[in-house]
Design a protein around this motif. Structure first.
Motif, PDB file in Angstrom:
ATOM      1  N   ASP A  56       0.838  -1.203   0.000  1.00 15.69           N
ATOM      2  CA  ASP A  56       0.000   0.000   0.000  1.00 15.69           C
ATOM      3  C   ASP A  56       0.874   1.256   0.000  1.00 15.69           C
ATOM      4  O   ASP A  56       1.486   1.596   1.012  1.00 15.69           O
ATOM      5  N   ARG A  57       0.897   1.941  -1.130  1.00 12.97           N
ATOM      6  CA  ARG A  57       1.774   3.102  -1.272  1.00 12.97           C
ATOM      7  C   ARG A  57       1.275   4.317  -0.489  1.00 12.97           C
ATOM      8  O   ARG A  57       1.986   5.327  -0.400  1.00 12.97           O
ATOM      9  N   ARG A  58       0.103   4.230   0.095  1.00 11.62           N
ATOM     10  CA  ARG A  58      -0.348   5.331   0.946  1.00 11.62           C
ATOM     11  C   ARG A  58       0.500   5.450   2.205  1.00 11.62           C
ATOM     12  O   ARG A  58       0.553   6.526   2.827  1.00 11.62           O
ATOM     13  N   LEU A  59       1.144   4.366   2.604  1.00 13.54           N
ATOM     14  CA  LEU A  59       2.011   4.375   3.775  1.00 13.54           C
ATOM     15  C   LEU A  59       3.366   4.945   3.383  1.00 13.54           C
ATOM     16  O   LEU A  59       4.098   4.340   2.607  1.00 13.54           O
ATOM     17  N   ARG A  60       3.705   6.097   3.938  1.00 15.54           N
ATOM     18  CA  ARG A  60       4.907   6.827   3.516  1.00 15.54           C
ATOM     19  C   ARG A  60       6.142   6.488   4.338  1.00 15.54           C
ATOM     20  O   ARG A  60       7.259   6.831   3.947  1.00 15.54           O
ATOM     21  N   ALA A  61       5.976   5.846   5.499  1.00 12.79           N
ATOM     22  CA  ALA A  61       7.114   5.521   6.359  1.00 12.79           C
ATOM     23  C   ALA A  61       6.686   4.414   7.316  1.00 12.79           C
ATOM     24  O   ALA A  61       5.494   4.251   7.601  1.00 12.79           O
TER      25      ALA A  61
END
Length: 320
Positions: free
Chosen positions: A182-187
């Motif tokens: 899930d690319r919404r998670l940035r870190a």
């Protein structure tokens, strides 16, 4: 699956939040063999959070952090970390993964128990599947919070470009899987969790922090450390591998503090409150750096104020 939320408040509410329900307290103490304690010991504990506080913040201004607990452990084990992040202006969603916890309490009073705890012979493939399942849970939580029809009435406060995840043990391992999916998670942050998820050949370019105990995660020292080395090799962005001297597995959660308050031992060589302070300081610094763009010297080199923390170089197999 169920998630609890914390957020910065405009003013204190009238009632402090209960740490967990009486039934959850009973089942967790029983699971730990602590049958000599009153069954409601943990439900009589109150947090620093309030149940009826009005959120503070401008529309689309607050970063969001999702927290995932260890296998068989409740989301409440990360309450102190959630409170720390909320006090710094983050919205926090702590997730219970249903049937993976000795007691998951639902708003209607239902309590589910741990089905996965009864499975024998859990090998790497099984844990990898669990991590993938938890990643799907986290994506679902994000959909519910910031999707087309958000379930939280104040979801408009969340900045959808600043979302991250942290977890303890299996929850930390699931953070790797969730970021890959899930690319919404940035870190992301893994607190003392061995990882069976295999990152793609292209790697993961978003920031990641590995924070654990030397007994398990000193580079070159065992199978668990090898799982971190495998992840490390495919982390192509900002990354740190930090170890906390004297820490036990429980030291990165509320359990390290609660165990000490109950007069029990978890094998840690560092007091529970101090270990939790170290954990909260480094996790908060990580998110402040990567979701808010604030310089954090604590993450650049060893600190005189946190001498328990060593920085590891897995390529050289050294920590200093």
């Amino acid at each position: 699956m169920i998630a609890d939320g914390m957020y910065p408040a405009a003013a204190p509410g009238r009632r402090r939040a209960q740490y967990m329900t009486p039934k959850a307290s009973e089942l967790l103490l029983k699971d730990g063999g602590l049958t000599g304690l009153p069954a409601d010991t943990l439900s009589r504990t109150r947090t620093n959070a309030f149940t009826d506080a009005r959120p503070a913040g401008r529309p689309h201004s607050l970063p969001l952090v999702v927290l995932s607990p260890g296998h068989a452990k409740p989301r409440t084990e990360l309450t102190a970390l959630a409170e720390e992040l909320a006090s710094r202006g983050y919205v926090v969603a702590a997730v219970d993964h249903t049937y993976e916890n000795v007691a998951t309490s639902f708003p209607d009073g239902r309590v589910t128990t741990c089905v996965t705890c009864e499975i024998d012979g859990k090998g790497p493939d099984w844990w990898a599947k669990l991590e993938k399942s938890r990643a799907a849970d986290v994506s679902f939580v994000l959909d519910e919070l910031i999707g087309a029809r958000p379930k939280w009435k104040d979801s408009g406060l969340i900045d959808r470009s600043r979302i991250a995840m942290a977890g303890h043990s299996a929850g930390g391992a699931a953070t790797v899987a969730a970021m890959a999916a899930d690319r919404r998670l940035r870190a992301g942050v893994d607190l003392d969790g061995s990882v069976e998820t295999i990152l793609p050949d292209a790697g993961l370019s978003r920031p990641f922090l590995l924070l654990g105990k030397p007994a398990t995660y000193t580079p070159g020292k065992g199978e668990s450390a090898a799982t971190w080395e495998r992840v490390w090799a495919r982390l192509t962005g900002w990354k740190r591998w930090l170890l906390v001297t004297g820490a036990a597995h429980t030291s990165f959660t509320d359990l390290g503090v609660l165990i000490g308050q109950l007069g029990l031992e978890d094998g840690a060589g560092i007091p529970g409150p101090r270990a939790l302070d170290v954990t909260r300081a480094h996790v908060s610094a990580f998110f402040d750096r990567h979701l808010r763009g604030k310089p954090q010297p604590l993450l650049d080199k060893p600190s005189a104020g946190m001498p328990e923390v060593t920085f590891c170089d897995p390529e050289k197999k050294t920590c200093a």
